[in-house]
Design a protein around this motif. Structure first.
Motif, PDB file in Angstrom:
ATOM      1  N   GLN A 115      81.975  -5.892   3.644  1.00  0.00           N
ATOM      2  CA  GLN A 115      81.817  -6.584   4.918  1.00  0.00           C
ATOM      3  C   GLN A 115      82.932  -6.202   5.895  1.00  0.00           C
ATOM      4  O   GLN A 115      82.684  -6.023   7.099  1.00  0.00           O
ATOM      5  CB  GLN A 115      81.789  -8.098   4.703  1.00  0.00           C
ATOM      6  N   ILE A 116      84.157  -6.074   5.399  1.00  0.00           N
ATOM      7  CA  ILE A 116      85.247  -5.611   6.265  1.00  0.00           C
ATOM      8  C   ILE A 116      84.920  -4.220   6.791  1.00  0.00           C
ATOM      9  O   ILE A 116      85.095  -3.931   7.988  1.00  0.00           O
ATOM     10  CB  ILE A 116      86.589  -5.596   5.510  1.00  0.00           C
ATOM     11  N   ALA A 117      84.424  -3.350   5.922  1.00  0.00           N
ATOM     12  CA  ALA A 117      84.060  -1.995   6.326  1.00  0.00           C
ATOM     13  C   ALA A 117      82.956  -2.015   7.380  1.00  0.00           C
ATOM     14  O   ALA A 117      82.990  -1.241   8.354  1.00  0.00           O
ATOM     15  CB  ALA A 117      83.616  -1.186   5.112  1.00  0.00           C
ATOM     16  N   GLN A 118      82.002  -2.883   7.217  1.00  0.00           N
ATOM     17  CA  GLN A 118      80.892  -2.956   8.178  1.00  0.00           C
ATOM     18  C   GLN A 118      81.373  -3.442   9.538  1.00  0.00           C
ATOM     19  O   GLN A 118      80.940  -2.932  10.579  1.00  0.00           O
ATOM     20  CB  GLN A 118      79.806  -3.890   7.641  1.00  0.00           C
ATOM     21  N   VAL A 119      82.270  -4.429   9.550  1.00  0.00           N
ATOM     22  CA  VAL A 119      82.770  -4.951  10.823  1.00  0.00           C
ATOM     23  C   VAL A 119      83.652  -3.918  11.516  1.00  0.00           C
ATOM     24  O   VAL A 119      83.529  -3.696  12.723  1.00  0.00           O
ATOM     25  CB  VAL A 119      83.517  -6.278  10.612  1.00  0.00           C
ATOM     26  N   SER A 120      84.526  -3.264  10.767  1.00  0.00           N
ATOM     27  CA  SER A 120      85.300  -2.171  11.362  1.00  0.00           C
ATOM     28  C   SER A 120      84.370  -1.083  11.870  1.00  0.00           C
ATOM     29  O   SER A 120      84.537  -0.554  12.968  1.00  0.00           O
ATOM     30  CB  SER A 120      86.268  -1.579  10.331  1.00  0.00           C
ATOM     31  N   GLY A 121      83.344  -0.786  11.062  1.00  0.00           N
ATOM     32  CA  GLY A 121      82.439   0.321  11.341  1.00  0.00           C
ATOM     33  C   GLY A 121      81.541   0.132  12.544  1.00  0.00           C
ATOM     34  O   GLY A 121      80.868   1.081  12.962  1.00  0.00           O
ATOM     35  N   ILE A 122      81.528  -1.046  13.143  1.00  0.00           N
ATOM     36  CA  ILE A 122      80.801  -1.206  14.403  1.00  0.00           C
ATOM     37  C   ILE A 122      81.353  -0.221  15.428  1.00  0.00           C
ATOM     38  O   ILE A 122      80.614   0.350  16.225  1.00  0.00           O
ATOM     39  CB  ILE A 122      80.917  -2.650  14.927  1.00  0.00           C
ATOM     40  N   THR A 123      82.650   0.009  15.369  1.00  0.00           N
ATOM     41  CA  THR A 123      83.277   0.970  16.288  1.00  0.00           C
ATOM     42  C   THR A 123      84.046   2.066  15.545  1.00  0.00           C
ATOM     43  O   THR A 123      83.952   3.232  15.889  1.00  0.00           O
ATOM     44  CB  THR A 123      84.241   0.245  17.246  1.00  0.00           C
ATOM     45  N   HIS A 124      84.807   1.679  14.532  1.00  0.00           N
ATOM     46  CA  HIS A 124      85.696   2.610  13.830  1.00  0.00           C
ATOM     47  C   HIS A 124      85.259   2.688  12.362  1.00  0.00           C
ATOM     48  O   HIS A 124      85.587   1.818  11.565  1.00  0.00           O
ATOM     49  CB  HIS A 124      87.141   2.141  13.923  1.00  0.00           C
ATOM     50  N   ALA A 125      84.520   3.740  12.039  1.00  0.00           N
ATOM     51  CA  ALA A 125      83.912   3.852  10.715  1.00  0.00           C
ATOM     52  C   ALA A 125      84.592   4.879   9.807  1.00  0.00           C
ATOM     53  O   ALA A 125      84.157   5.072   8.667  1.00  0.00           O
ATOM     54  CB  ALA A 125      82.432   4.195  10.856  1.00  0.00           C
ATOM     55  N   HIS A 126      85.645   5.528  10.286  1.00  0.00           N
ATOM     56  CA  HIS A 126      86.361   6.483   9.435  1.00  0.00           C
ATOM     57  C   HIS A 126      87.056   5.724   8.295  1.00  0.00           C
ATOM     58  O   HIS A 126      87.564   4.610   8.498  1.00  0.00           O
ATOM     59  CB  HIS A 126      87.381   7.252  10.267  1.00  0.00           C
ATOM     60  N   PRO A 127      87.110   6.301   7.091  1.00  0.00           N
ATOM     61  CA  PRO A 127      87.722   5.608   5.949  1.00  0.00           C
ATOM     62  C   PRO A 127      89.150   5.132   6.193  1.00  0.00           C
ATOM     63  O   PRO A 127      89.546   4.085   5.662  1.00  0.00           O
ATOM     64  CB  PRO A 127      87.679   6.659   4.830  1.00  0.00           C
TER      65      PRO A 127
END
Length: 280
Positions: free
Chosen positions: A140-152
């Motif tokens: 879920q943290i990855a998904q929320v970051s990934g709205i704009t910043h999806a790089h690992p």
């Protein structure tokens, strides 16, 4: 559902105060301006003292989504970010400003950026409210970051930061929370020892790794909210975002009463912040 909702207020106000304190000296080189200890206006931006920027606006959009949806809802959160960008919602003066390139590009194209050059601090600056979500997953943290910043790299920085916030809520000290949060991270393993670095070794750029390290350094080398924030906004360069990132964790660690009264009095449009925190 969210937990420790009362402490959410101090995290959000900590973020907003750090943002507003650092905004007037944003992008100025370190030690090129008089030490910032109070809210001031900006010579570069037409902003009165106490104005907050995109860091706080997107944090408020995140909070509003989490409380309204009673948890993480990616389409709803993305829609609120788009509303901020297009209509100036969650801003002190009805217009978005100081938007990051990666954030604008991602919201315009409809998905997060994954290239190495997209590792600015634009998701890190808004992610802390996730620490208050019950049974939150790293995905879920990855998904929320990934709205704009999806790089690992950006995702991992957000995970470490949110984990530190969760541990503070669980009663850990700042040093314990940071040390524990980065145990599983090779990239950020050095955070636990960064308090031993000198000021000259700390980079305060908008690169996500630099920003997280700078904020943690400010927290580990002080023992109260005011000193941590003064240290953060006087590092130069991306001062508003590093102030916001520092202020969020400091707000959890030290509480609302630790935020200097003069800073709170100068903070503009607190009604917008309160609306996002309370209206349901």
């Amino acid at each position: 559902m969210l937990r420790h909702v009362d402490t959410l207020r101090s995290a959000v106000y900590g973020t907003a105060v750090g943002d507003a304190l650092g905004l007037p000296v944003q992008f100025l080189p370190r030690d090129s301006y008089p030490e910032v200890t109070e809210m001031t206006g900006s010579k570069e931006l037409p902003c009165p003292a106490g104005t907050w920027s995109d860091d706080t606006s997107l944090t408020l959009a995140t909070v509003d989504s989490l409380l309204t949806c009673e948890g993480v809802d990616i389409p709803d959160m993305r829609a609120r970010f788009e509303d901020w960008l297009e209509n100036g919602t969650y801003t002190p003066d009805g217009q978005a400003f100081d938007q990051g390139f990666t954030t604008v590009h991602a919201l315009t194209q409809g998905h997060g950026c994954t290239n190495e050059q997209s590792n600015g601090n634009g998701s890190l600056m808004r992610i802390l409210p996730l620490a208050f979500v019950k049974n939150l997953s790293d995905e879920q943290i990855a998904q929320v970051s990934g709205i704009t910043h999806a790089h690992p790299l950006s995702v991992e920085a957000c995970q470490v930061y949110v984990h530190a916030g969760q541990l503070l809520l669980d009663g850990f000290s700042l040093s314990e929370a940071i040390e524990t949060a980065c145990l599983a991270s090779e990239t950020f393993a050095g955070l636990a020892d960064i308090g031993q670095y000198s000021r000259s070794e700390i980079r305060s750029t908008g690169y996500v790794k630099d920003s997280l390290e700078a904020a943690v350094w400010c927290l580990l080398t002080t023992n109260n909210f005011r000193d941590a924030l003064v240290k953060a906004v006087n590092l130069g360069e991306d001062t508003d975002t590093i102030g916001a990132i520092t202020g969020g964790l400091a707000g959890i660690a030290y509480g609302m009463d630790s935020i200097p009264e003069s800073w709170m009095n100068a903070l503009r449009k607190k009604d917008i912040i309160e609306h996002c925190l309370t209206s349901r």
